[in-house]
Design a protein around this motif. Structure first.
Motif, PDB file in Angstrom:
ATOM      1  N   VAL A 155       0.858  -1.180   0.000  1.00 47.61           N
ATOM      2  CA  VAL A 155       0.000   0.000   0.000  1.00 47.61           C
ATOM      3  C   VAL A 155       0.900   1.237   0.000  1.00 47.61           C
ATOM      4  O   VAL A 155       1.889   1.295   0.740  1.00 47.61           O
ATOM      5  CB  VAL A 155      -0.925   0.030   1.239  1.00 47.61           C
ATOM      6  CG1 VAL A 155      -1.786   1.288   1.230  1.00 47.61           C
ATOM      7  CG2 VAL A 155      -1.806  -1.216   1.279  1.00 47.61           C
ATOM      8  N   LYS A 156       0.546   2.219  -0.837  1.00 47.57           N
ATOM      9  CA  LYS A 156       1.363   3.436  -0.921  1.00 47.57           C
ATOM     10  C   LYS A 156       0.452   4.655  -1.024  1.00 47.57           C
ATOM     11  O   LYS A 156      -0.540   4.652  -1.752  1.00 47.57           O
ATOM     12  CB  LYS A 156       2.288   3.364  -2.136  1.00 47.57           C
ATOM     13  CG  LYS A 156       3.229   4.555  -2.269  1.00 47.57           C
ATOM     14  CD  LYS A 156       4.195   4.374  -3.436  1.00 47.57           C
ATOM     15  CE  LYS A 156       5.210   3.299  -3.149  1.00 47.57           C
ATOM     16  NZ  LYS A 156       6.244   3.222  -4.213  1.00 47.57           N
ATOM     17  N   HIS A 157       0.807   5.696  -0.270  1.00 45.12           N
ATOM     18  CA  HIS A 157       0.069   6.957  -0.275  1.00 45.12           C
ATOM     19  C   HIS A 157       0.952   8.053  -0.867  1.00 45.12           C
ATOM     20  O   HIS A 157       1.999   8.377  -0.300  1.00 45.12           O
ATOM     21  CB  HIS A 157      -0.350   7.333   1.152  1.00 45.12           C
ATOM     22  CG  HIS A 157      -1.138   8.598   1.238  1.00 45.12           C
ATOM     23  ND1 HIS A 157      -0.826   9.613   2.124  1.00 45.12           N
ATOM     24  CD2 HIS A 157      -2.222   9.031   0.544  1.00 45.12           C
ATOM     25  CE1 HIS A 157      -1.681  10.609   1.984  1.00 45.12           C
ATOM     26  NE2 HIS A 157      -2.532  10.282   1.031  1.00 45.12           N
ATOM     27  N   PHE A 158       0.549   8.591  -2.015  1.00 43.88           N
ATOM     28  CA  PHE A 158       1.277   9.675  -2.673  1.00 43.88           C
ATOM     29  C   PHE A 158       0.702  11.003  -2.200  1.00 43.88           C
ATOM     30  O   PHE A 158      -0.462  11.315  -2.446  1.00 43.88           O
ATOM     31  CB  PHE A 158       1.138   9.593  -4.198  1.00 43.88           C
ATOM     32  CG  PHE A 158       1.759   8.374  -4.816  1.00 43.88           C
ATOM     33  CD1 PHE A 158       3.065   8.399  -5.276  1.00 43.88           C
ATOM     34  CD2 PHE A 158       1.026   7.201  -4.961  1.00 43.88           C
ATOM     35  CE1 PHE A 158       3.636   7.288  -5.857  1.00 43.88           C
ATOM     36  CE2 PHE A 158       1.583   6.080  -5.549  1.00 43.88           C
ATOM     37  CZ  PHE A 158       2.894   6.115  -5.990  1.00 43.88           C
ATOM     38  N   SER A 159       1.516  11.787  -1.525  1.00 48.82           N
ATOM     39  CA  SER A 159       1.060  13.091  -1.055  1.00 48.82           C
ATOM     40  C   SER A 159       2.261  13.909  -0.613  1.00 48.82           C
ATOM     41  O   SER A 159       3.179  13.378   0.017  1.00 48.82           O
ATOM     42  CB  SER A 159       0.091  12.933   0.123  1.00 48.82           C
ATOM     43  OG  SER A 159      -0.208  14.188   0.697  1.00 48.82           O
ATOM     44  N   ASN A 160       2.238  15.192  -0.895  1.00 46.60           N
ATOM     45  CA  ASN A 160       3.328  16.042  -0.443  1.00 46.60           C
ATOM     46  C   ASN A 160       3.240  16.352   1.052  1.00 46.60           C
ATOM     47  O   ASN A 160       4.069  17.079   1.587  1.00 46.60           O
ATOM     48  CB  ASN A 160       3.375  17.328  -1.257  1.00 46.60           C
ATOM     49  CG  ASN A 160       4.027  17.090  -2.614  1.00 46.60           C
ATOM     50  OD1 ASN A 160       4.850  16.187  -2.771  1.00 46.60           O
ATOM     51  ND2 ASN A 160       3.635  17.873  -3.599  1.00 46.60           N
ATOM     52  N   TYR A 161       2.239  15.789   1.722  1.00 46.62           N
ATOM     53  CA  TYR A 161       2.224  15.828   3.187  1.00 46.62           C
ATOM     54  C   TYR A 161       3.493  15.198   3.737  1.00 46.62           C
ATOM     55  O   TYR A 161       4.020  15.649   4.764  1.00 46.62           O
ATOM     56  CB  TYR A 161       0.992  15.079   3.709  1.00 46.62           C
ATOM     57  CG  TYR A 161       1.093  14.723   5.181  1.00 46.62           C
ATOM     58  CD1 TYR A 161       0.817  15.677   6.166  1.00 46.62           C
ATOM     59  CD2 TYR A 161       1.487  13.446   5.583  1.00 46.62           C
ATOM     60  CE1 TYR A 161       0.927  15.350   7.510  1.00 46.62           C
ATOM     61  CE2 TYR A 161       1.593  13.118   6.925  1.00 46.62           C
ATOM     62  CZ  TYR A 161       1.319  14.064   7.879  1.00 46.62           C
ATOM     63  OH  TYR A 161       1.430  13.748   9.205  1.00 46.62           O
ATOM     64  N   TRP A 162       3.998  14.153   3.067  1.00 51.05           N
ATOM     65  CA  TRP A 162       5.166  13.427   3.575  1.00 51.05           C
ATOM     66  C   TRP A 162       6.446  14.240   3.425  1.00 51.05           C
ATOM     67  O   TRP A 162       7.487  13.846   3.948  1.00 51.05           O
ATOM     68  CB  TRP A 162       5.284  12.082   2.869  1.00 51.05           C
ATOM     69  CG  TRP A 162       4.057  11.259   3.077  1.00 51.05           C
ATOM     70  CD1 TRP A 162       3.095  10.951   2.162  1.00 51.05           C
ATOM     71  CD2 TRP A 162       3.626  10.663   4.311  1.00 51.05           C
ATOM     72  NE1 TRP A 162       2.085  10.202   2.731  1.00 51.05           N
ATOM     73  CE2 TRP A 162       2.389  10.012   4.050  1.00 51.05           C
ATOM     74  CE3 TRP A 162       4.151  10.617   5.609  1.00 51.05           C
ATOM     75  CZ2 TRP A 162       1.689   9.323   5.041  1.00 51.05           C
ATOM     76  CZ3 TRP A 162       3.455   9.943   6.593  1.00 51.05           C
ATOM     77  CH2 TRP A 162       2.244   9.312   6.311  1.00 51.05           C
ATOM     78  N   HIS A 163       6.347  15.379   2.747  1.00 51.90           N
ATOM     79  CA  HIS A 163       7.486  16.296   2.687  1.00 51.90           C
ATOM     80  C   HIS A 163       7.809  16.863   4.062  1.00 51.90           C
ATOM     81  O   HIS A 163       8.938  17.312   4.326  1.00 51.90           O
ATOM     82  CB  HIS A 163       7.176  17.431   1.705  1.00 51.90           C
ATOM     83  CG  HIS A 163       8.246  18.477   1.630  1.00 51.90           C
ATOM     84  ND1 HIS A 163       8.191  19.659   2.345  1.00 51.90           N
ATOM     85  CD2 HIS A 163       9.407  18.514   0.944  1.00 51.90           C
ATOM     86  CE1 HIS A 163       9.266  20.377   2.099  1.00 51.90           C
ATOM     87  NE2 HIS A 163      10.024  19.712   1.251  1.00 51.90           N
TER      88      HIS A 163
END
Length: 312
Positions: free
Chosen positions: A32-40
């Motif tokens: 499972v992978k979540h793409f989001s610039n939150y992880w920046h």
């Protein structure tokens, strides 16, 4: 830019060569992978590589967070106390968390992906319980040898992949992409190179990390995508803890394969189909890999994957 969620299921039962359907080696994987610039915002951003910015050029940067589990077994699941060095894959489980960054350059057709991975192999991965419960629910034969699996060991790794368009895109329905990648760390050390061909109706692979665009992005946008891929690669392997045991406790598992049993050069072929509408994509892939160890067999597995927009 929005956030996207990708869920993938690998299994060696998902293959088209039904007469060769197996229950061995890499037998199941959930990712499972979540793409989001939150992880920046996370400090892991300091260890991730990206394409260097240039004056007058803008790149697409997309951070992600992932988690997954992989299960590995020998050919024969009915033996509780296996013989030493049976020229077979040991029982092994792998559980991980990953932080990644994908940099895309749509002008020159380049993409750089880097991942920092924290994982564990051994009973802490939960692989034995997952496979045993699944086999019980489906009335499959019970895997008896999980008592011989790899002992617990950390598996900290770093993965890097660079991709580049090899031939100018002379047709909107055909593309040739070259890639090189490497994995360094406690799980496995290897380097690969290969090519991927794409045929059909698709958005430009190098315009974003996902390939799913919205109409407000100011880029060429295709609502409906339907295409197939075909790839080949060659891999040079230095070591593999899933076969040889981990760095700290691997020596305590007498069922691990000795280093002399490992094959250091592998070939891989994969092909797949993908269909997408707006911000939802479904894909199916097949991977065929040559033997990883002496007297081993080639191995094939399939992957179902769903990718979709999940919010801002």
């Amino acid at each position: 830019m929005g956030s996207y969620l990708q869920a993938s299921w690998d299994n060696d039962a998902f293959q088209l060569r039904a007469r060769n359907t197996s229950d061995r080696y890499y037998t199941n994987g959930i990712h499972v992978k979540h793409f989001s610039n939150y992880w920046h915002k996370w400090p892991t951003r300091y260890v991730l590589l990206k394409l260097a910015s240039r004056v007058g050029q803008s790149y697409s940067y997309r951070y992600d967070f992932g988690a997954g589990q992989e299960i590995y077994t020998p050919k024969n699941l009915t033996i509780r106390n296996r013989p030493l060095y049976p020229n077979d894959h040991p029982y092994a489980g792998y559980l991980y968390l990953s932080w990644g960054l994908t940099s895309s350059d749509p002008v020159k057709g380049r993409k750089l992906t880097s991942q920092f991975i924290l994982g564990v192999i051994g009973p802490l991965s939960g692989a034995a319980e997952v496979q045993q419960q699944f086999h019980l629910a489906e009335n499959f034969k019970t895997p008896m040898g999980w008592g011989t699996q790899m002992p617990n060991d950390p598996a900290v790794s770093y993965f890097v992949r660079y991709e580049n368009r090899l031939v100018p895109q002379f047709s909107p329905v055909f593309d040739i992409i070259g890639r090189v990648d490497a994995n360094l760390g406690m799980l496995s050390n290897y380097a690969s190179m290969g090519t991927v061909l794409r045929f059909g109706l698709f958005n430009d692979y190098f315009q974003s990390a996902t390939g799913l665009y919205n109409s407000s992005a100011g880029r060429p946008h295709r609502r409906v995508q339907l295409y197939t891929t075909f790839g080949t690669s060659f891999r040079a392997v230095l070591d593999n803890s899933l076969l040889q045991g981990g760095w700290f406790n691997g020596a305590h598992n007498y069922y691990a394969l000795p280093a002399v049993e490992l094959k250091h050069f592998l070939g891989l072929i994969d092909w797949g189909v993908a269909a997408a509408y707006k911000n939802v994509q479904f894909s199916f892939n097949q991977t065929l890999q040559t033997s990883e160890f002496k007297n081993g067999l080639d191995h094939q597995w399939g992957r179902f994957s769903l990718l979709f927009y999940c919010g801002r």
